[in-house]
Design a protein around this motif. Structure first.
Motif, PDB file in Angstrom:
ATOM      1  N   UNK A 290       0.850  -1.201   0.000  1.00 30.33           N
ATOM      2  CA  UNK A 290       0.000   0.000   0.000  1.00 30.33           C
ATOM      3  C   UNK A 290       0.881   1.246   0.000  1.00 30.33           C
ATOM      4  N   UNK A 291       0.237   2.433   0.008  1.00 26.49           N
ATOM      5  CA  UNK A 291       1.047   3.642  -0.215  1.00 26.49           C
ATOM      6  C   UNK A 291       2.076   3.946   0.872  1.00 26.49           C
ATOM      7  N   UNK A 292       1.815   3.675   2.195  1.00 23.09           N
ATOM      8  CA  UNK A 292       2.900   3.988   3.148  1.00 23.09           C
ATOM      9  C   UNK A 292       4.152   3.172   2.846  1.00 23.09           C
ATOM     10  N   UNK A 293       3.928   1.924   2.434  1.00 21.54           N
ATOM     11  CA  UNK A 293       5.039   1.052   2.074  1.00 21.54           C
ATOM     12  C   UNK A 293       5.808   1.626   0.891  1.00 21.54           C
ATOM     13  N   UNK A 294       5.070   2.092  -0.120  1.00 19.91           N
ATOM     14  CA  UNK A 294       5.723   2.638  -1.311  1.00 19.91           C
ATOM     15  C   UNK A 294       6.591   3.840  -0.936  1.00 19.91           C
ATOM     16  N   UNK A 295       6.027   4.739  -0.111  1.00 18.78           N
ATOM     17  CA  UNK A 295       6.785   5.943   0.273  1.00 18.78           C
ATOM     18  C   UNK A 295       8.050   5.552   1.037  1.00 18.78           C
ATOM     19  N   UNK A 296       7.882   4.654   2.011  1.00 20.27           N
ATOM     20  CA  UNK A 296       9.037   4.262   2.820  1.00 20.27           C
ATOM     21  C   UNK A 296      10.098   3.594   1.953  1.00 20.27           C
ATOM     22  N   UNK A 297       9.648   2.768   0.981  1.00 19.10           N
ATOM     23  CA  UNK A 297      10.640   2.077   0.158  1.00 19.10           C
ATOM     24  C   UNK A 297      11.378   3.041  -0.765  1.00 19.10           C
ATOM     25  N   UNK A 298      10.654   4.018  -1.310  1.00 21.95           N
ATOM     26  CA  UNK A 298      11.338   5.002  -2.154  1.00 21.95           C
ATOM     27  C   UNK A 298      12.346   5.782  -1.310  1.00 21.95           C
TER      28      UNK A 298
END
Lengths: 300, 340
Positions: free
Chosen positions: B126-134
């Motif tokens: 989900x989006x929190x994961x995407x932000x943290x990974x970027x």
């Protein structure tokens, strides 16, 4: 002695059509991740720029000790897309010209470090538990006892600052990473049947090491090499940042950042753009490195 | 376990010994006349000659090495050419500053690295994961000076809330020397305003220094957490109706931390190297900046002593990590008990 890892070695025996099939399959695996492709595009762009810098940069004459006070410290504009530095040189041109030094750094370091570190690792792994192996691995331990950056700074501080000496300093400190890596792999495969068979058939050491063992160690080495291109370039930039790399007026990204930091915040473009350029190069090699890892792994 | 620890200590001592030879060789290859550099160009030749004699510069290089090593064991690191003080005194002044910086960044690394990693695993895909990974991708690839420039621009100039250089503001006096770490010393003296000011000065460099470590820790925690979330015992806990957050932080986190801790320890030790740049950029008077200045000025004694200190710190960190990991992993711990 031919210690250079050779890409075609395993594939050379295969018929031509099969070989092409392998390339196609490898590209398919690599391109599964769009990010790896993006990394490859960045790398190609950087190489392209480094080769054709003279024609691509808007002000090729600004690479030298040119002074142009009329346009000094100008912010980004149409004539100077990334602004100019304190003596009026176009920053975009200087960044493009710095790419060649950065790539030279990466390629030069890997060309020295991989064969030397690799052969030492092969030898230490094959004759494990012998005097040679202990000596090589303890020596590697000593070099690994400090963070690479500290040792590199230490070595390059005793030499005159130049690109060649910066490369030399990084080489002195980087070989043990490949030695340790190959050592680990060779120890785990040196008792495999095919190695034993070659020994029993009376194959020479060179054949066993380079034709039997080496081709089976290459996948992680290639992955690490792709990543290390980025790190070597970053280390080179760090050295020139502290003044131990290429000397003025030759442009180098690290030195441009170092100069630019003194003019924060008003002339922010002097440091932000060169720093972003370094980051972009490292990012490219990292993304591509992930792709190479996917490409060479056997898991579908 | 006792024997394996003793063996490990012996290896570390050997490595340290090798490192001392390496550093000595590097320092002595340095071109130039050390005694002449120490005394300056105007000193008469006889005095320089006397110093050469005193520093054993006329002896063969291996004899010089043993003199140098013997002096180190006596606590004599030589005199710095720049500061004209014994190097040991300089280390006493500057090491606590770097320690304070690295410790604070270690706290950031441990806290944010693990929390971000767990959140990333919780919201996997989900989006929190995407932000943290970027963020963690950029944290790994972007060099310290990139973050330094960005953070400085943001918090020292655009929103000027943090000072961009030094350890304390101009109006303050240094706290009485207890630990040498200003925040702690101010607090011990009961000066909260001073402690706050010191914290404001150290915040930016510490944050910049911790970016790489946070990113690594978050990535690795995420990987092992998502792996463990698939395990049957996690499903069992969910079936019992244990709240998701409790499962995550109480039952899944601990077995996931092993690889995080070993990588984190390396990153924290690596922060001493990162500090070479960060201290330079933020004009922070620590040992790494001192060492860099010594290198740039070919100050042989200071460089060899300080690098030796870093070597000892690094090796001790490695050793402590080994022990922490074996204590955290019940398999290792129980095996050790069985042996004894």
């Amino acid at each position: 002695m031919n210690g250079t890892p050779h890409a075609g070695e395993g594939a050379a025996a295969l018929p031509r059509k099969k070989r092409f099939e392998n390339v196609r399959r490898a590209w398919y695996k690599f391109s599964l991740s769009k990010l790896s492709v993006a990394g490859l595009v960045i790398i190609c762009a950087v190489i392209f720029v480094a080769v054709f810098q003279k024609w691509l940069s808007p002000y090729p004459e600004h690479v030298g000790a040119v002074v142009n006070f009329a346009e000094a410290s100008a912010p980004p504009s149409f004539s100077h897309p990334l602004g100019t530095d304190t003596i009026g040189r176009d920053i975009l041109s200087r960044i493009l010209f710095a790419f060649r030094g950065a790539l030279t750094m990466g390629v030069g370091v890997l060309a020295v470090v991989v064969p030397i570190g690799g052969v030492l690792g092969l030898v230490a792994g094959y004759w494990n538990n012998r005097g040679v192996s202990t000596f090589i691995m303890r020596l590697a331990d000593v070099f690994l006892a400090l963070p690479a950056l500290i040792l590199v700074l230490c070595v390059s501080s005793i030499m005159e600052p130049s690109l060649r000496n910066a490369m030399l300093a990084v080489c002195v400190c980087w070989w043990p990473y490949y030695t340790r890596m190959l050592f680990g792999i060779v120890v785990s495969i040196r008792n495999e049947t095919y190695v034993r068979s070659a020994e029993i058939l009376g194959a020479g050491y060179a054949h066993i090491l380079f034709r039997e063992i080496l081709p089976n160690c290459l996948a992680p080495v290639f992955t690490k090499m792709t990543l290390d291109m980025g790190w070597a370039i970053l280390l080179g930039a760090t050295l020139s940042f502290v003044g131990m790399g290429e000397q003025a007026p030759t442009p180098s990204l690290g030195a441009m950042v170092a100069d630019g930091i003194n003019y924060l915040p008003d002339q922010w473009w002097m440091s932000v753009f060169p720093a972003s350029a370094i980051m972009m190069i490292v990012l490219g090699f990292n993304l591509a490195g992930d792709g190479v890892k996917d490409m060479l792994s056997n898991v579908e | 376990m006792g024997i394996s620890i003793a063996k490990r200590i012996l290896t570390y001592v050997l490595v340290l010994f090798g490192l001392s030879i390496l550093i000595f060789v590097i320092a002595r290859v340095m071109p130039g006349d050390v005694a002449r550099m120490a005394l300056g160009p105007r000193t008469p030749e006889a005095t320089v000659e006397a110093l050469r004699e005193e520093m054993h510069l006329r002896d063969p290089i291996y004899t010089q090495y043993f003199y140098w090593l013997g002096d180190i064991f006596k606590g004599d690191f030589g005199v710095s050419i720049i500061s004209k003080r014994p190097v040991l005194d300089d280390i006493r002044i500057y090491l606590p500053a770097t320690m304070e910086l690295v410790l604070l960044s270690a706290v950031f690394t441990a806290f944010f690295g693990i929390v971000l990693g767990v959140l990333s695993a919780k919201y996997s895909g989900k989006w929190p994961d995407a932000i943290i990974r970027i963020f963690s991708y950029f944290g790994v690839v972007a060099p310290a000076f990139f973050w330094a420039v960005l953070v400085m621009l943001l918090f020292a100039y655009l929103i000027p809330i943090l000072p961009s250089s030094g350890r304390i503001g101009p109006g303050l006096t240094e706290p009485a020397h207890v630990t040498g770490m200003y925040i702690l010393d101010y607090l011990l003296a009961g000066n909260t305003a001073g402690a706050f000011d010191a914290l404001k000065h150290i915040l930016m460099p510490a944050v910049v220094l911790s970016f790489g470590g946070i990113s690594q820790a978050a990535r690795i925690t995420r990987t092992s957490m998502t792996e463990n979330m698939m395990k049957p015992y996690a499903s069992a806990e969910r079936a019992y109706g244990i709240p998701e957050n409790k499962i995550l932080f109480k039952y899944l986190l601990r077995p996931s931390l092993n690889s995080t801790i070993s990588v984190m320890a390396l990153d924290i030790a690596g922060a001493f190297a990162g500090a070479f740049l960060v201290e330079q950029i933020f004009n922070y008077p620590g040992l790494s900046r001192y060492c860099l200045q010594a290198m740039l000025n070919k100050d042989v004694f200071a460089v060899s002593a300080v690098v030796m200190v870093f070597g000892v710190i690094f090796i001790v960190m490695n050793f402590v990590t080994d022990i922490i990991i074996s204590v955290l992993d019940p398999r290792v711990r129980l095996a050790a008990r069985g042996e004894a």
